[in-house]
Motif scaffolding. Structure first.
Motif, PDB file in Angstrom:
ATOM      1  N   TRP A   4       0.823  -1.210   0.000  1.00 35.97           N
ATOM      2  CA  TRP A   4       0.000   0.000   0.000  1.00 35.97           C
ATOM      3  C   TRP A   4       0.854   1.256   0.000  1.00 35.97           C
ATOM      4  N   GLN A   5       1.964   1.225   0.725  1.00 33.15           N
ATOM      5  CA  GLN A   5       2.848   2.391   0.707  1.00 33.15           C
ATOM      6  C   GLN A   5       3.488   2.575  -0.662  1.00 33.15           C
ATOM      7  N   LEU A   6       3.862   1.476  -1.307  1.00 29.74           N
ATOM      8  CA  LEU A   6       4.411   1.577  -2.662  1.00 29.74           C
ATOM      9  C   LEU A   6       3.382   2.170  -3.622  1.00 29.74           C
ATOM     10  N   VAL A   7       2.129   1.731  -3.477  1.00 25.06           N
ATOM     11  CA  VAL A   7       1.061   2.262  -4.325  1.00 25.06           C
ATOM     12  C   VAL A   7       0.896   3.761  -4.073  1.00 25.06           C
ATOM     13  N   LEU A   8       0.927   4.165  -2.805  1.00 20.73           N
ATOM     14  CA  LEU A   8       0.780   5.590  -2.493  1.00 20.73           C
ATOM     15  C   LEU A   8       1.955   6.413  -3.017  1.00 20.73           C
ATOM     16  N   VAL A   9       3.170   5.891  -2.885  1.00 19.27           N
ATOM     17  CA  VAL A   9       4.338   6.585  -3.434  1.00 19.27           C
ATOM     18  C   VAL A   9       4.176   6.719  -4.944  1.00 19.27           C
ATOM     19  N   GLY A  10       3.752   5.646  -5.601  1.00 19.03           N
ATOM     20  CA  GLY A  10       3.528   5.691  -7.047  1.00 19.03           C
ATOM     21  C   GLY A  10       2.460   6.697  -7.431  1.00 19.03           C
ATOM     22  N   LEU A  11       1.387   6.766  -6.662  1.00 18.49           N
ATOM     23  CA  LEU A  11       0.322   7.737  -6.958  1.00 18.49           C
ATOM     24  C   LEU A  11       0.802   9.178  -6.792  1.00 18.49           C
ATOM     25  N   VAL A  12       1.614   9.418  -5.770  1.00 17.20           N
ATOM     26  CA  VAL A  12       2.167  10.769  -5.589  1.00 17.20           C
ATOM     27  C   VAL A  12       3.090  11.115  -6.758  1.00 17.20           C
ATOM     28  N   MET A  13       3.850  10.141  -7.225  1.00 15.82           N
ATOM     29  CA  MET A  13       4.721  10.391  -8.378  1.00 15.82           C
ATOM     30  C   MET A  13       3.904  10.682  -9.631  1.00 15.82           C
ATOM     31  N   VAL A  14       2.831   9.934  -9.844  1.00 18.51           N
ATOM     32  CA  VAL A  14       1.962  10.189 -10.998  1.00 18.51           C
ATOM     33  C   VAL A  14       1.344  11.585 -10.887  1.00 18.51           C
ATOM     34  N   LEU A  15       0.906  11.945  -9.682  1.00 15.96           N
ATOM     35  CA  LEU A  15       0.371  13.288  -9.470  1.00 15.96           C
ATOM     36  C   LEU A  15       1.434  14.338  -9.788  1.00 15.96           C
ATOM     37  N   GLY A  16       2.677  14.060  -9.431  1.00 12.76           N
ATOM     38  CA  GLY A  16       3.767  14.968  -9.763  1.00 12.76           C
ATOM     39  C   GLY A  16       3.974  15.093 -11.261  1.00 12.76           C
ATOM     40  N   LEU A  17       3.898  13.982 -11.980  1.00 14.86           N
ATOM     41  CA  LEU A  17       4.029  14.030 -13.441  1.00 14.86           C
ATOM     42  C   LEU A  17       2.914  14.857 -14.060  1.00 14.86           C
ATOM     43  N   VAL A  18       1.701  14.657 -13.566  1.00 13.16           N
ATOM     44  CA  VAL A  18       0.569  15.455 -14.056  1.00 13.16           C
ATOM     45  C   VAL A  18       0.794  16.924 -13.694  1.00 13.16           C
ATOM     46  N   GLY A  19       1.339  17.160 -12.512  1.00 16.91           N
ATOM     47  CA  GLY A  19       1.579  18.520 -12.059  1.00 16.91           C
ATOM     48  C   GLY A  19       2.568  19.295 -12.908  1.00 16.91           C
ATOM     49  N   VAL A  20       3.431  18.596 -13.615  1.00 15.93           N
ATOM     50  CA  VAL A  20       4.379  19.288 -14.483  1.00 15.93           C
ATOM     51  C   VAL A  20       3.647  19.993 -15.619  1.00 15.93           C
ATOM     52  N   VAL A  21       2.626  19.355 -16.172  1.00 17.64           N
ATOM     53  CA  VAL A  21       1.917  19.957 -17.302  1.00 17.64           C
ATOM     54  C   VAL A  21       0.703  20.784 -16.880  1.00 17.64           C
ATOM     55  N   VAL A  22       0.326  20.719 -15.604  1.00 19.04           N
ATOM     56  CA  VAL A  22      -0.795  21.511 -15.098  1.00 19.04           C
ATOM     57  C   VAL A  22      -0.226  22.677 -14.297  1.00 19.04           C
ATOM     58  N   PRO A  23      -0.473  23.896 -14.734  1.00 22.01           N
ATOM     59  CA  PRO A  23       0.052  25.051 -14.007  1.00 22.01           C
ATOM     60  C   PRO A  23      -0.481  25.100 -12.575  1.00 22.01           C
ATOM     61  N   GLY A  24       0.376  25.474 -11.652  1.00 24.09           N
ATOM     62  CA  GLY A  24      -0.029  25.637 -10.263  1.00 24.09           C
ATOM     63  C   GLY A  24       0.211  24.430  -9.379  1.00 24.09           C
ATOM     64  N   GLY A  27       4.892  19.867  -9.580  1.00 12.87           N
ATOM     65  CA  GLY A  27       5.187  18.511 -10.019  1.00 12.87           C
ATOM     66  C   GLY A  27       6.529  17.989  -9.585  1.00 12.87           C
ATOM     67  N   ARG A  28       7.563  18.774  -9.815  1.00 15.67           N
ATOM     68  CA  ARG A  28       8.924  18.351  -9.473  1.00 15.67           C
ATOM     69  C   ARG A  28       9.024  18.064  -7.979  1.00 15.67           C
ATOM     70  N   TRP A  29       8.429  18.897  -7.154  1.00 17.57           N
ATOM     71  CA  TRP A  29       8.494  18.727  -5.709  1.00 17.57           C
ATOM     72  C   TRP A  29       7.717  17.507  -5.239  1.00 17.57           C
ATOM     73  N   LEU A  30       6.603  17.212  -5.877  1.00 14.18           N
ATOM     74  CA  LEU A  30       5.832  16.025  -5.504  1.00 14.18           C
ATOM     75  C   LEU A  30       6.619  14.752  -5.813  1.00 14.18           C
ATOM     76  N   VAL A  31       7.259  14.713  -6.968  1.00  9.99           N
ATOM     77  CA  VAL A  31       8.062  13.540  -7.330  1.00  9.99           C
ATOM     78  C   VAL A  31       9.226  13.382  -6.354  1.00  9.99           C
ATOM     79  N   TRP A  32       9.902  14.484  -6.025  1.00 12.76           N
ATOM     80  CA  TRP A  32      11.017  14.407  -5.082  1.00 12.76           C
ATOM     81  C   TRP A  32      10.545  13.982  -3.690  1.00 12.76           C
ATOM     82  N   ALA A  33       9.410  14.523  -3.246  1.00 14.97           N
ATOM     83  CA  ALA A  33       8.884  14.159  -1.922  1.00 14.97           C
ATOM     84  C   ALA A  33       8.520  12.676  -1.866  1.00 14.97           C
ATOM     85  N   ALA A  34       7.962  12.149  -2.947  1.00 23.04           N
ATOM     86  CA  ALA A  34       7.640  10.721  -2.990  1.00 23.04           C
ATOM     87  C   ALA A  34       8.919   9.884  -2.936  1.00 23.04           C
ATOM     88  N   MET A  35       9.954  10.331  -3.630  1.00 23.10           N
ATOM     89  CA  MET A  35      11.233   9.621  -3.587  1.00 23.10           C
ATOM     90  C   MET A  35      11.820   9.672  -2.178  1.00 23.10           C
TER      91      MET A  35
END
Length: 160
Positions: A4-24, A27-35
Motif C-alpha cells: 500500500w505504501q508503494l502504491v501511495l508513493v507511485g500515486l504521488v509520483m503520478v500526481l507529480g508528473l501530471v503537475g508538471v503539465v498543469v500550471p499551479g 510537479g517536481r516537488w511532488l516527485v522528489w517528496a515521494a522519492m
C-alpha cells in the motif's frame, strides 16, 4: 515497505508528473517528496543513491529551466487538451523508447492536439513550433527530469 505504501508513493509520483503539465501544481516537488518518502522507509543503499541522484537531477533541471527563456503562455493558444496530449505523449514515448522517447512523444502530443484542432499539417506544425518556443521547452525539460526519476524508482521497485 508494504504494498500500500508503494502504491501511495507511485500515486504521488503520478500526481507529480501530471503537475508538471498543469500550471499551479508543484510537479517536481511532488516527485522528489515521494522519492524521499520511499527512501526513508526503505533505508537501503540503493534507496539513498536514488534519492541523491533525484536531488541532483532536479537541481540540474532547475538550473536549465532557469536559463531557458521565461514561459510566455498567454496568447499562444495552449489549452488543457494540448497539455493532456503532450503529457500522455511524453509518458507513452518514455515507455515505448525508454528515456529518450519522452521528447518526441511530448512534441508529437502537441502536434496531435493541434492537428485535431486546426485540421492541416502545415498549420499544426507551425502551431507546434510556436508552442515549443513559448513554453514547451521548459515544460519538456521539467517533465523529462521527473520521468527520469520516476523511471529509476520504478526500476528499483521492480528489481529490488
Amino acid at each position: 515497505m508494504g504494498v500500500w505504501q508503494l502504491v501511495l508513493v507511485g500515486l504521488v509520483m503520478v500526481l507529480g508528473l501530471v503537475g508538471v503539465v498543469v500550471p499551479g501544481v508543484p510537479g517536481r516537488w511532488l516527485v522528489w517528496a515521494a522519492m524521499l518518502w520511499w527512501s526513508l522507509h526503505e533505508q537501503t543503499g540503493l534507496a539513498w543513491v536514488l534519492l541523491v541522484a533525484a536531488t541532483a537531477v532536479f537541481l540540474v533541471d532547475q538550473v536549465v529551466v532557469w536559463l531557458l527563456p521565461t514561459r510566455r503562455i498567454r496568447g499562444v493558444g495552449i489549452t488543457r487538451r494540448m497539455a493532456v496530449f503532450a503529457g500522455t505523449g511524453a509518458v507513452a514515448g518514455f515507455v515505448l523508447i525508454p528515456v529518450v522517447g519522452a521528447i518526441p512523444g511530448f512534441i508529437g502530443g502537441i502536434y496531435g492536439s493541434e492537428r485535431l484542432r486546426l485540421g492541416s499539417h502545415g498549420r499544426a506544425a507551425a502551431s507546434t513550433r510556436t508552442v515549443m518556443r513559448a513554453a514547451g521547452t521548459s515544460v519538456l525539460v521539467e517533465l523529462f527530469a521527473c520521468l527520469l526519476v520516476v523511471g529509476a524508482w520504478l526500476g528499483a521497485v521492480i528489481v529490488g
